[in-house]
Design a protein around this motif. Structure first.
Motif, PDB file in Angstrom:
ATOM      1  N   ALA A  35      20.087  46.761  85.528  1.00  0.00           N
ATOM      2  CA  ALA A  35      21.026  47.883  85.636  1.00  0.00           C
ATOM      3  C   ALA A  35      22.351  47.426  85.058  1.00  0.00           C
ATOM      4  CB  ALA A  35      21.198  48.311  87.081  1.00  0.00           C
ATOM      5  N   GLY A  36      22.873  48.188  84.138  1.00  0.00           N
ATOM      6  CA  GLY A  36      24.134  47.841  83.483  1.00  0.00           C
ATOM      7  C   GLY A  36      24.277  48.666  82.218  1.00  0.00           C
ATOM      8  N   HIS A  37      25.123  48.232  81.338  1.00  0.00           N
ATOM      9  CA  HIS A  37      25.300  48.932  80.068  1.00  0.00           C
ATOM     10  C   HIS A  37      24.277  48.454  79.052  1.00  0.00           C
ATOM     11  CE1 HIS A  37      28.914  51.098  81.123  1.00  0.00           C
ATOM     12  NE2 HIS A  37      29.496  49.981  81.563  1.00  0.00           N
ATOM     13  N   GLY A  38      23.873  49.357  78.178  1.00  0.00           N
ATOM     14  CA  GLY A  38      23.007  49.018  77.068  1.00  0.00           C
ATOM     15  C   GLY A  38      23.785  49.135  75.771  1.00  0.00           C
ATOM     16  N   ILE A  39      23.656  48.142  74.889  1.00  0.00           N
ATOM     17  CA  ILE A  39      24.357  48.161  73.607  1.00  0.00           C
ATOM     18  C   ILE A  39      23.359  47.858  72.496  1.00  0.00           C
ATOM     19  CG2 ILE A  39      26.622  47.589  74.539  1.00  0.00           C
ATOM     20  CD1 ILE A  39      26.155  44.689  73.924  1.00  0.00           C
ATOM     21  N   LEU A  40      23.731  48.136  71.268  1.00  0.00           N
ATOM     22  CA  LEU A  40      22.823  47.993  70.135  1.00  0.00           C
ATOM     23  C   LEU A  40      23.325  46.924  69.172  1.00  0.00           C
ATOM     24  CD1 LEU A  40      22.166  51.772  69.368  1.00  0.00           C
ATOM     25  CD2 LEU A  40      20.920  50.258  70.929  1.00  0.00           C
ATOM     26  N   ASP A  41      22.365  46.165  68.623  1.00  0.00           N
ATOM     27  CA  ASP A  41      22.736  45.164  67.631  1.00  0.00           C
ATOM     28  C   ASP A  41      22.728  45.784  66.230  1.00  0.00           C
ATOM     29  OD1 ASP A  41      20.105  45.362  66.786  1.00  0.00           O
ATOM     30  OD2 ASP A  41      19.497  43.404  67.552  1.00  0.00           O
ATOM     31  N   GLY A  42      22.865  44.953  65.210  1.00  0.00           N
ATOM     32  CA  GLY A  42      22.943  45.460  63.843  1.00  0.00           C
ATOM     33  C   GLY A  42      21.689  46.147  63.364  1.00  0.00           C
ATOM     34  N   GLU A  43      20.546  45.857  64.005  1.00  0.00           N
ATOM     35  CA  GLU A  43      19.278  46.501  63.658  1.00  0.00           C
ATOM     36  C   GLU A  43      18.967  47.679  64.575  1.00  0.00           C
ATOM     37  OE1 GLU A  43      17.606  45.583  60.993  1.00  0.00           O
ATOM     38  OE2 GLU A  43      19.155  44.065  60.602  1.00  0.00           O
ATOM     39  N   LYS A  44      19.948  48.097  65.351  1.00  0.00           N
ATOM     40  CA  LYS A  44      19.803  49.194  66.315  1.00  0.00           C
ATOM     41  C   LYS A  44      18.800  48.867  67.424  1.00  0.00           C
ATOM     42  CE  LYS A  44      22.618  51.906  64.035  1.00  0.00           C
ATOM     43  NZ  LYS A  44      23.956  52.229  64.572  1.00  0.00           N
ATOM     44  N   LEU A  88       5.863  44.396  84.461  1.00  0.00           N
ATOM     45  CA  LEU A  88       6.601  45.654  84.558  1.00  0.00           C
ATOM     46  C   LEU A  88       8.070  45.420  84.256  1.00  0.00           C
ATOM     47  CD1 LEU A  88       7.027  48.634  85.421  1.00  0.00           C
ATOM     48  CD2 LEU A  88       7.110  47.822  87.796  1.00  0.00           C
ATOM     49  N   VAL A  89       8.640  46.262  83.377  1.00  0.00           N
ATOM     50  CA  VAL A  89      10.054  46.200  83.034  1.00  0.00           C
ATOM     51  C   VAL A  89      10.678  47.563  83.353  1.00  0.00           C
ATOM     52  CG1 VAL A  89      11.733  45.947  81.174  1.00  0.00           C
ATOM     53  CG2 VAL A  89       9.721  44.452  81.251  1.00  0.00           C
ATOM     54  N   ILE A  90      11.709  47.567  84.179  1.00  0.00           N
ATOM     55  CA  ILE A  90      12.435  48.782  84.529  1.00  0.00           C
ATOM     56  C   ILE A  90      13.870  48.640  84.029  1.00  0.00           C
ATOM     57  CG2 ILE A  90      13.173  50.325  86.388  1.00  0.00           C
ATOM     58  CD1 ILE A  90      10.903  49.259  88.096  1.00  0.00           C
ATOM     59  N   LEU A  91      14.283  49.555  83.167  1.00  0.00           N
ATOM     60  CA  LEU A  91      15.599  49.458  82.545  1.00  0.00           C
ATOM     61  C   LEU A  91      16.443  50.679  82.877  1.00  0.00           C
ATOM     62  CD1 LEU A  91      14.461  48.219  79.018  1.00  0.00           C
ATOM     63  CD2 LEU A  91      15.333  46.826  80.909  1.00  0.00           C
ATOM     64  N   ASP A  92      17.558  50.444  83.531  1.00  0.00           N
ATOM     65  CA  ASP A  92      18.497  51.519  83.872  1.00  0.00           C
ATOM     66  C   ASP A  92      19.777  51.274  83.080  1.00  0.00           C
ATOM     67  OD1 ASP A  92      20.001  53.515  84.922  1.00  0.00           O
ATOM     68  OD2 ASP A  92      19.797  52.909  87.018  1.00  0.00           O
ATOM     69  N   CYS A  93      19.738  51.660  81.813  1.00  0.00           N
ATOM     70  CA  CYS A  93      20.894  51.465  80.942  1.00  0.00           C
ATOM     71  C   CYS A  93      20.827  52.467  79.792  1.00  0.00           C
ATOM     72  CB  CYS A  93      20.941  50.042  80.393  1.00  0.00           C
ATOM     73  SG  CYS A  93      19.539  49.596  79.347  1.00  0.00           S
TER      74      CYS A  93
END
Length: 370
Positions: A91-100, A139-144
């Motif tokens: 849980a946190g912010h999600g950001i994108l790299d140069g390849e999106k 299992l991967v749960i992503l809240d971002c």
């Protein structure tokens, strides 16, 4: 056919719950997210609590990690042997790299495509680590934000992914709430249970309910008072969708007054989804009608036919049946309600008006093309 639910081995499972709550101001978009810390604490409490299926000692919480190494090392589970379940939550912010590609932002992350991977955790690194974890279920749960991008990562392997948003959507939350929008709804289901749900709350059931509850949950902002939470996404692998995370606290209560009402609230949310553009679909209205048909039938096994609660469900069944395009069937349902009301000399003016309304919408079989 109902496939068996898969219950993880309590003593042979690992959960790594990561929350990034503190951000050091490298970007206006990476604002502090105190709900992330609450998410981690609350999720551990549920997963290892009375209805949870994991040992408390196997659930590791990491809040505001300094770097990716500490997180991935904990996830790699050296020396644990074969696991039943390996679970990673962020849980946190999600950001994108140069390849999106998606990166999980840490407190010192820099929201710059050139720096995102170096200062955060590339989601591909999570999947690469999991590939080397000997576990029956991963299992991967992503809240971002942008978490749906994880479903298309080339390193995903055999991990089952549950994401809070689609590829281009931001995860939302209200500053007044303890938890983020996605995790808050997930916790609510795990804590309160589903009266008409199975004994164990598996991933398929959780996603089915979240996909209705989230996009019908209000999350207003200053710019958009009608804003709703984004719809979740998931990627299934093999039979992992049958993996359970907790016992259902409300199991077996579907015919009680409170259970019936809880089911009706959910059915109304399905109907709301069917009426909401651009996602609104006739199939959602038909599904809501079917749900109310089941609720009304179950209510009649424990309540009098003219009980106020039972009548509400029966009327909702009729209205949604007509709204779904089956006016004749709606009239038939209303006729049954009218007969029951007349049998006890009750007022049925509302039913007669509804019958008149739907009767005008019944197609004439003599009309060409009918």
């Amino acid at each position: 056919m109902h496939w068996p639910t898969r219950i993880p081995d309590r003593s042979q499972s690992l959960a790594v719950l990561v929350g990034a709550a503190r951000y050091n101001g490298s970007s206006d978009d990476l604002t502090p997210l105190p709900q992330a810390a609450a998410n981690v604490a609350d999720l551990k409490r549920v997963l290892s609590g009375p209805t949870g299926l994991l040992e408390g000692s196997s659930v590791h919480t990491i809040v505001d990690p300094d770097d990716a190494v500490s997180v991935l090392t904990t996830l790699s589970a050296p020396g644990r042997g074969k696991l039943s379940l390996a679970l990673f939550y962020f849980a946190g912010h999600g950001i994108l790299d140069g390849e999106k590609q998606l990166c999980l932002a840490l407190p010192n992350s820099i929201q710059d495509p050139k720096e995102a991977a170096r200062t955060g955790i590339p989601v591909s690194a999570v999947f690469q680590t999991l590939k080397h974890v000997p576990a029956q279920h991963k299992l991967v749960i992503l809240d971002c934000c942008y978490s749906g991008r994880a479903l298309y990562d080339m390193s995903i392997g055999d991990a089952h992914v549950l994401a809070a948003t689609g590829r281009t959507h931001k995860a939302l939350t209200s500053g007044s709430e303890r938890n983020t929008g996605f995790t808050g709804e997930l916790l609510r289901i795990l804590t309160e249970g589903l009266p008409d749900g199975p004994e164990f709350l598996d991933l398929h059931t959780l996603f089915r309910y979240l996909s209705v509850l989230l996009p019908t949950t209000s999350c207003p902002s200053d710019a958009n008072a009608d804003r709703r939470l984004p719809a979740p996404r998931h990627r299934m692998t093999d039979t992992t969708e049958g993996l359970a995370l907790a016992r259902n606290p409300a199991f077996g209560t579907g015919h009680s007054r409170s259970g019936l009402e809880s089911r009706a609230v959910f059915a109304h949310r399905v109907a709301e989804l069917g009426r909401t553009p651009p996602a609104g679909r006739l199939e959602h209205l038909a599904h809501a009608a079917a749900l109310f048909g089941e609720i009304a039938a179950d209510a009649l096994t424990v309540l009098p036919a003219t009980d106020d609660q039972a009548l509400r469900y029966r009327r909702a069944h009729a209205a949604l049946t007509g709204e779904s395009g089956y006016a004749a069937r709606a009239v038939a349902i209303l006729d049954e309600i009218t007969a029951d009301l007349l049998a006890v000399s009750a007022d049925c003016k509302a039913e007669r008006l509804s019958i008149e309304h739907w009767s005008r919408r019944v197609p004439d079989p003599n009309t060409p093309g009918f």
